[in-house]
Design a protein around this motif. Structure first.
Motif: not given
Length: 277
Positions: A181-187, A192-193, A198-200, A264-273
């Motif tokens: 749960r910690t890995l999925v919800s927090i980490t 994600a960015p 890395t996928a890019l 946008k995903r790279i720059t906008g998801g830094m604080l997600a979660g």
């Protein structure tokens, strides 16, 4: 204050010059792709096509199977990106959170592996794939791209995992959340960015790769787009410049589109979660 403004103006000027330096080859490629044969043969080339035409694009598709080659490149690039990320993400987490001797050795392997040129590994790699009956196979090429992209992908993701505070995972554990749960919800949201970046990297590296595809793919039906682009060169090395520029321009579009979609995903998801709920 005046010195600060001058320094900032100098920085912006240097940045602008660097952007022009990077953009010039692409802009010249686009201009060449739309120039008719008469302008391409002119002794006084112009910056912009005087009489734009699509004949180069029609000729490029008539001369070479660009769509089939692009499909092969897309399969290889997507496959390499997805598999490399799926393998590298859990490995990076373990290496970042458990700094054992094995993790340090793995980090050293990542650094050393980047120093080996393609030429040193192509012969043993060819023999291995031959024994596995994967020569002249897009699947075999995907395996090669995954192995080649994995060290750098792992190195990138280790840095992203270390940037995630371990205290957040500890706080989740105190609240009763299990490891999964910690890995999925927090980490995972915080990573994600890094995962997208890395996928890019893996996608663009595989999409543009030429040497492995040239050696491992024999039949025209299996060849990727970078290899097919070389077919616009004549027997004496004379390039069919118009169709070559048109095909090369088309080959750059997927990388630009992928980056535009996920930047946008790279720059906008830094604080997600990062907010505990």
């Amino acid at each position: 204050m005046r010195t600060s403004r001058r320094a900032r103006a100098g920085q912006y000027a240097a940045l602008l010059a660097y952007l022009v330096f990077l953009a010039f080859p692409f802009l010249w490629l686009v201009s060449t792709a739309f120039k008719p044969a008469r302008e391409l043969a002119s002794l006084h080339p112009t910056w912009l096509p005087q009489d734009p035409t699509l004949d180069n694009f029609r000729q490029a598709f008539d001369e070479q199977p660009l769509l089939r080659a692009a499909s092969n490149s897309l399969v290889a690039a997507l496959g390499a990106a997805v598999i490399a990320v799926l393998i590298a993400t859990p490995m990076a987490y373990v290496m970042a959170r458990h700094r054992t001797r094995l993790a340090k050795a793995a980090t050293g392997w990542v650094v050393v592996s980047q120093a080996f040129p393609f030429v040193l590994v192509i012969i043993p790699l060819f023999l291995v794939l031959k024994n596995l009956h994967l020569i002249n196979s897009v699947g075999g090429l995907v395996m090669v791209y995954v192995v080649w992209a994995l060290p750098f992908a792992l190195w990138m993701l280790v840095g992203y995992v270390r940037a995630v505070p371990a205290e957040m995972e500890e706080a989740a554990a105190v609240d009763g959340a299990g490891k999964v749960r910690t890995l999925v919800s927090i980490t995972a949201p915080l990573l994600a960015p890094g995962i997208v970046a890395t996928a890019l990297f893996a996608f663009i590296s595989a999409w543009n790769e030429f040497f492995f595809a040239l050696v491992l793919l024999k039949t025209p039906e299996k060849q990727t787009l970078p290899v097919v682009l070389t077919h616009f060169l004549g027997a004496e090395g004379v390039a069919d410049l118009g169709p070559l520029a048109a095909a090369a321009f088309l080959a750059t579009i997927p990388s630009l589109v992928v980056f535009a979609l996920i930047q946008k995903r790279i720059t906008g998801g830094m604080l997600a979660g990062a907010v505990k709920s």
